[in-house]
Design a protein around this motif. Structure first.
Motif, PDB file in Angstrom:
ATOM      1  N   ARG A  51       9.729   4.746   5.959  1.00 22.95           N
ATOM      2  CA  ARG A  51      10.615   5.686   6.650  1.00 22.95           C
ATOM      3  C   ARG A  51      10.616   5.389   8.149  1.00 22.95           C
ATOM      4  N   PHE A  58       0.802  -1.225   0.000  1.00 23.80           N
ATOM      5  CA  PHE A  58       0.000   0.000   0.000  1.00 23.80           C
ATOM      6  C   PHE A  58       0.836   1.277   0.000  1.00 23.80           C
ATOM      7  N   LEU A  59       2.144   1.140   0.062  1.00 21.05           N
ATOM      8  CA  LEU A  59       2.985   2.333   0.112  1.00 21.05           C
ATOM      9  C   LEU A  59       3.491   2.699  -1.272  1.00 21.05           C
ATOM     10  N   VAL A  60       3.559   3.981  -1.547  1.00 20.41           N
ATOM     11  CA  VAL A  60       4.151   4.402  -2.817  1.00 20.41           C
ATOM     12  C   VAL A  60       5.610   4.795  -2.616  1.00 20.41           C
ATOM     13  N   MET A  61       6.029   4.882  -1.353  1.00 20.64           N
ATOM     14  CA  MET A  61       7.417   5.219  -1.055  1.00 20.64           C
ATOM     15  C   MET A  61       7.999   4.143  -0.152  1.00 20.64           C
TER      16      MET A  61
END
Lengths: 102, 268
Positions: A68, A62-65
């Protein structure tokens, strides 16, 4: 101007010292690449009648990056996944269960 | 277009009223180039994050900016960076660049990065330094370069960079980094011996400790530049090595420019 300079340096040092208590996880403190970002392990629980295999690496999907270290994914991701997967009944987030309320 | 003067002249012109303008102008150009590099890396993330349906991690107060604004923001940052590089309305360009980077940082927690934050601080300080006094269209329009710029922003910039290196080195003294896990996660080669990862981690800490101090002194500055440009483990070993190199290297070049500008002050 001296006061501004002293204040500027003091703020930088104080924020950086504060950041040392949790390296790489506090913003505005310097600790680039001091820790690796990690994502929580999340499993989607479907209703019994809804046959669906367990999906690995749900958080990553679900993450586009890249994950972090300074973002609290355990709190922010579950509501989003519940909304994005209408069939989900609950989520197992690490060792806790997060019910998806409809 | 620009008249490049011998850099050694910079040290001799420093006095109590200001700092030589050319090294600071060079620092401004480096910061502009760094902004272009950064936006090329952040731009795709920004586009994906602001797209409808993407996972967002907003702050308590986040600017209500939608996907339609992404290309406008990117174009504006590129235009401001180019204006800063050529020195066209330099103060406005640098102030605008700092504000735009702050806006990007405020859009989503996932967009935060120390490199972007540092870039915003550098633009802010160079804006006050009057870095368009030389090597710029502004200077050409005024009929010539000014010899001196403000001292305090240049000194703050140097201190800032030393704080960055020193605290990054200290923050890396943690079990995960010392075991080499962070280095292994970033390596482009798989299955390297853990001892090598540990060694690279220690080298990385050593390099940053060295840079925090060495860029202040004339005798060690050249070695520091060489170390930063050629010997950083991240450059050789990381999947995004080129970007890592550019980040570390331009910071060092920037610090060197400021050290040159500070002249005698750099021998603290």
């Amino acid at each position: 101007m001296t006061a501004f300079c002293v204040a500027y340096v003091a703020v930088q040092i104080v924020l950086s010292i504060r950041g040392l208590s949790n390296p790489g996880r506090l913003r505005f403190a310097w600790g680039m690449y001091a820790v690796a970002g990690s994502l929580p392990t999340i499993d989607i629980v479907y209703p019994a009648a809804y046959a669906r295999p367990m999906e690995p690496d749900v958080a990553e999907r679900f993450l586009v990056m890249r994950g972090r270290p300074d973002v609290d994914y355990e709190v922010l991701l579950p509501p989003y996944i519940c909304a994005a997967v209408p069939a989900a009944e609950a989520l197992h987030v690490e060792r806790r269960t997060f019910p998806c309320r409809r | 277009m620009w008249n490049a003067a011998p850099s050694l002249a910079a040290d001799s012109t420093a006095d109590r009223n200001g700092e030589p303008s050319r090294p600071v102008a060079l620092a401004r150009i480096l910061v502009g180039i760094a902004a272009l590099l950064q936006i090329s890396a952040v731009g795709p993330h920004l586009t994906k994050l602001l797209a409808p349906g993407a996972f967002r991690a907003p702050y308590a107060i986040t600017p209500p900016i939608g996907a339609a604004w992404t290309p406008i923001m990117i174009c504006l940052i590129v235009a401001l960076a180019v204006a800063a590089i050529v020195g066209w309305h330099t103060r406005i360009a640098l102030a605008g660049l700092a504000a735009m980077i702050a806006l990007v940082l405020a859009l989503d927690q996932q967009l935060y990065g120390n490199d972007l934050y540092l870039l915003a601080l550098e633009c802010f300080l160079l804006c006050f330094a009057g870095s368009g006094a030389a090597l710029s269209l502004d200077a050409r329009r005024r009929g010539g370069a000014s010899d001196l710029v403000e001292r305090w922003p240049v000194l703050l910039l140097k201190i800032q960079l030393s704080i960055v290196y020193a605290f990054t080195a200290i923050a890396k003294i943690n079990p995960q980094f010392l075991r080499g896990e962070v280095m292994q996660a970033a390596l482009r080669f798989e299955d390297i011996p853990s001892q090598l990862a540990v060694a690279l981690s220690l080298v990385s800490i050593g390099v940053e400790c060295f840079l925090a101090v060495a860029l202040w002194f004339h005798v060690t500055r050249r070695t520091a530049m060489l170390v930063a440009s050629c010997c950083t483990p991240r450059f050789w070993c990381c999947s995004n090595g080129a970007l890592s190199w550019s980040r570390l290297s331009w910071r060092c070049w920037l610090s060197t420019c400021c050290s040159r500008a500070c002249g005698q002050a750099s021998t603290w």
